[in-house]
Design a protein around this motif. Sequence first.
Motif, short mmCIF file in Angstrom:
data_model
loop_
_atom_site.label_atom_id
_atom_site.label_comp_id
_atom_site.label_asym_id
_atom_site.label_seq_id
_atom_site.Cartn_x
_atom_site.Cartn_y
_atom_site.Cartn_z
N ALA A 1 0.83 -1.20 0.00
CA ALA A 1 0.00 0.00 0.00
C ALA A 1 0.87 1.25 0.00
O ALA A 1 0.56 2.23 -0.71
CB ALA A 1 -0.93 -0.01 1.21
N GLN A 2 1.93 1.24 0.78
CA GLN A 2 2.83 2.39 0.82
C GLN A 2 3.50 2.61 -0.53
O GLN A 2 3.63 3.74 -1.00
CB GLN A 2 3.87 2.21 1.92
CG GLN A 2 3.30 2.34 3.32
CD GLN A 2 4.34 2.06 4.40
OE1 GLN A 2 5.40 1.48 4.14
NE2 GLN A 2 4.02 2.43 5.63
N ARG A 3 3.89 1.51 -1.15
CA ARG A 3 4.54 1.61 -2.46
C ARG A 3 3.57 2.19 -3.49
O ARG A 3 3.94 3.06 -4.29
CB ARG A 3 5.02 0.23 -2.88
CG ARG A 3 5.78 0.20 -4.19
CD ARG A 3 6.37 -1.18 -4.40
NE ARG A 3 7.18 -1.23 -5.59
CZ ARG A 3 7.97 -2.26 -5.91
NH1 ARG A 3 8.04 -3.29 -5.11
NH2 ARG A 3 8.68 -2.24 -7.02
N ALA A 4 2.33 1.73 -3.47
CA ALA A 4 1.33 2.23 -4.42
C ALA A 4 1.04 3.70 -4.17
O ALA A 4 0.94 4.50 -5.12
CB ALA A 4 0.06 1.39 -4.31
N GLU A 5 0.90 4.08 -2.91
CA GLU A 5 0.57 5.46 -2.59
C GLU A 5 1.71 6.41 -2.94
O GLU A 5 1.49 7.48 -3.50
CB GLU A 5 0.22 5.57 -1.11
CG GLU A 5 -0.30 6.94 -0.72
CD GLU A 5 -0.87 6.97 0.68
OE1 GLU A 5 -1.33 8.04 1.12
OE2 GLU A 5 -0.85 5.92 1.35
N GLN A 6 2.93 6.02 -2.62
CA GLN A 6 4.08 6.87 -2.90
C GLN A 6 4.28 7.11 -4.39
O GLN A 6 4.74 8.18 -4.81
CB GLN A 6 5.34 6.25 -2.29
CG GLN A 6 5.39 6.31 -0.77
CD GLN A 6 6.47 5.42 -0.17
OE1 GLN A 6 7.21 4.74 -0.90
NE2 GLN A 6 6.55 5.39 1.14
N GLN A 7 3.92 6.10 -5.18
CA GLN A 7 4.12 6.20 -6.62
C GLN A 7 2.85 6.61 -7.37
O GLN A 7 2.83 6.63 -8.59
CB GLN A 7 4.65 4.86 -7.16
CG GLN A 7 6.00 4.48 -6.55
CD GLN A 7 6.47 3.10 -6.99
OE1 GLN A 7 5.84 2.45 -7.81
NE2 GLN A 7 7.59 2.66 -6.43
N GLY A 8 1.79 6.92 -6.59
CA GLY A 8 0.55 7.35 -7.22
C GLY A 8 -0.10 6.29 -8.08
O GLY A 8 -0.65 6.59 -9.14
N ARG A 9 0.00 5.05 -7.62
CA ARG A 9 -0.51 3.93 -8.42
C ARG A 9 -1.70 3.27 -7.75
O ARG A 9 -1.98 3.48 -6.58
CB ARG A 9 0.61 2.90 -8.63
CG ARG A 9 1.80 3.46 -9.40
CD ARG A 9 2.86 2.41 -9.58
NE ARG A 9 3.96 2.89 -10.42
CZ ARG A 9 4.97 2.13 -10.82
NH1 ARG A 9 5.04 0.86 -10.46
NH2 ARG A 9 5.92 2.64 -11.58
N TRP A 10 -2.39 2.43 -8.52
CA TRP A 10 -3.50 1.68 -7.96
C TRP A 10 -3.00 0.45 -7.21
O TRP A 10 -1.86 0.00 -7.38
CB TRP A 10 -4.52 1.30 -9.04
CG TRP A 10 -3.96 0.65 -10.30
CD1 TRP A 10 -3.80 1.25 -11.51
CD2 TRP A 10 -3.54 -0.73 -10.47
NE1 TRP A 10 -3.28 0.35 -12.42
CE2 TRP A 10 -3.12 -0.87 -11.81
CE3 TRP A 10 -3.46 -1.82 -9.63
CZ2 TRP A 10 -2.64 -2.07 -12.33
CZ3 TRP A 10 -2.97 -3.04 -10.13
CH2 TRP A 10 -2.57 -3.15 -11.46
N LEU A 11 -3.89 -0.12 -6.38
CA LEU A 11 -3.60 -1.34 -5.63
C LEU A 11 -4.77 -2.29 -5.81
O LEU A 11 -5.93 -1.92 -5.54
CB LEU A 11 -3.40 -1.03 -4.15
CG LEU A 11 -3.16 -2.25 -3.24
CD1 LEU A 11 -1.79 -2.84 -3.49
CD2 LEU A 11 -3.30 -1.87 -1.77
N LEU A 12 -4.49 -3.48 -6.28
CA LEU A 12 -5.53 -4.46 -6.53
C LEU A 12 -5.35 -5.68 -5.62
O LEU A 12 -4.43 -6.48 -5.83
CB LEU A 12 -5.51 -4.92 -7.99
CG LEU A 12 -6.59 -5.95 -8.36
CD1 LEU A 12 -7.98 -5.34 -8.23
CD2 LEU A 12 -6.36 -6.48 -9.77
N PRO A 13 -6.19 -5.87 -4.60
CA PRO A 13 -6.15 -7.08 -3.78
C PRO A 13 -6.75 -8.27 -4.54
O PRO A 13 -7.80 -8.15 -5.17
CB PRO A 13 -7.00 -6.73 -2.56
CG PRO A 13 -7.09 -5.23 -2.57
CD PRO A 13 -7.10 -4.86 -4.03
N VAL A 14 -6.08 -9.40 -4.47
CA VAL A 14 -6.48 -10.60 -5.23
C VAL A 14 -6.38 -11.82 -4.33
O VAL A 14 -5.48 -11.92 -3.49
CB VAL A 14 -5.57 -10.78 -6.47
CG1 VAL A 14 -5.83 -12.12 -7.15
CG2 VAL A 14 -5.76 -9.65 -7.45
#
Length: 449
Positions: A29-42
């Motif tokens: 989540a931190q990686r996605a937020e820092q890079q302005g990206r989406w996060l998809l839980p699967v």
Amino acid sequence: MHVTAATGIIFWFRRDLRLHDQVALVAAAQRAEQQGRWLLPVFIHDRAESAPTRWGFTRMAPHRRTWLTSAVDALAAQLRVLGSDLVQLRGNSVDTLVQLVRTLGHPWLVCEEIAAPEEQAVVAALLASGVNVQTIWQSSLVALEELPFDPQAVPDTFTTFRHALEREHVQATRPLPPIKRLAPLPSHALLNAITVGHEERGGADHVLASEPWPDDARSAFPLGSSGFDGGEQGALQHLQQYCQRRLPDSYKSTRNGLIGVDYSSKWSPWLATGALSARQAWAAIQAFEAEHGANESTYWLWFELLWRDHFRWLHFKHGKKLYRARGLGEAPVPSHDPDHFARWCRGETGQPFIDAGMRELAATGYLSNRMRQNVASYLIHDLGCDWRAGAAWFESQLLDYDVYSNQGNWLYLSGRGTDPRQGRRFNPDKQAQDYDADGSYRALWARAT
């Protein structure tokens, strides 16, 4: 189908179906937020878990599948509250994830690390297929970096391991607080693209129909009854009531019980799916000790959680050797009698104490630790069967199946693991006299249903 878009992060839930103490998901989540990206839980409902074993039965029987499905569904509901969701797919994990990664423009895949051969082989196959995978260790009570030795040099015997940790005053790692916010999901176009070419997809809809909750009033772990649902909230509520009722004070004296809900902590089914973290469980006991004082029983809960850790570190050290027929030693390949094994599975060996245990397991998906040792010993040492067949039956049946503990315990009892006594045979008649003197347990499970 390939969709061009800013890539994000796929988080693959494995046996960590929770939002508290989620080291891997926090990192993703931190990686996605820092890079302005989406996060998809699967989550992948892997068809391999429904495949037949070499011993003639499915790897995941209905009780265990029902328990797992309830945990997955509860997690999906929690994620929706956070504005996210859980995409559930069905198929081979490697093929499904490779296709998903290609569909979504080759994002990173983040997941917890599981240090068992089959689970490691899945990650290796993903890497070989060009998937960028980051695995993060998080399932132990003590963090890997806090061990006083390299995990590949862990002492083989539990007592030596425990003494090494206690001598160095090693403490359990503090659990992370529950996740309150996640990066947004991918665009609708990307989410819709997932349906193309995949066998099945589910978000709010269930991918697999849940088996009906079993209804057996005799069960020591009554699935589906109040306080015994499979999700994270059920786990935390159970932990809270366990401490509020001051049951940790009596754990050591009651842990060898056979009947009822309260003779042991009953944490293990939630620990197995990851709906409860070991660190969260121990943090609750530490809070209990701060309020009521520590005693031999609260220490014994620490003791048991360390056993769980030890089996994990042994996988780092020995890996595939733990899965050989001869185990860690040079003993010959074990013998096996299919007829004896089949009667053991059905609870029809003719030994009343053993048969009671096997009937309880088949009817409820649960069995006390005392009975697990007895029925395993009987299969190996009295019936002359292959310990691997017993381990596979437990994998199929147990709600709280844990790859590390299951393998470690069966090896231990067979004398092919790290037990310094080289095998432990339990005398079922003496065990029945010691733990079921009035015959109430045998009477309770004298019939299958």
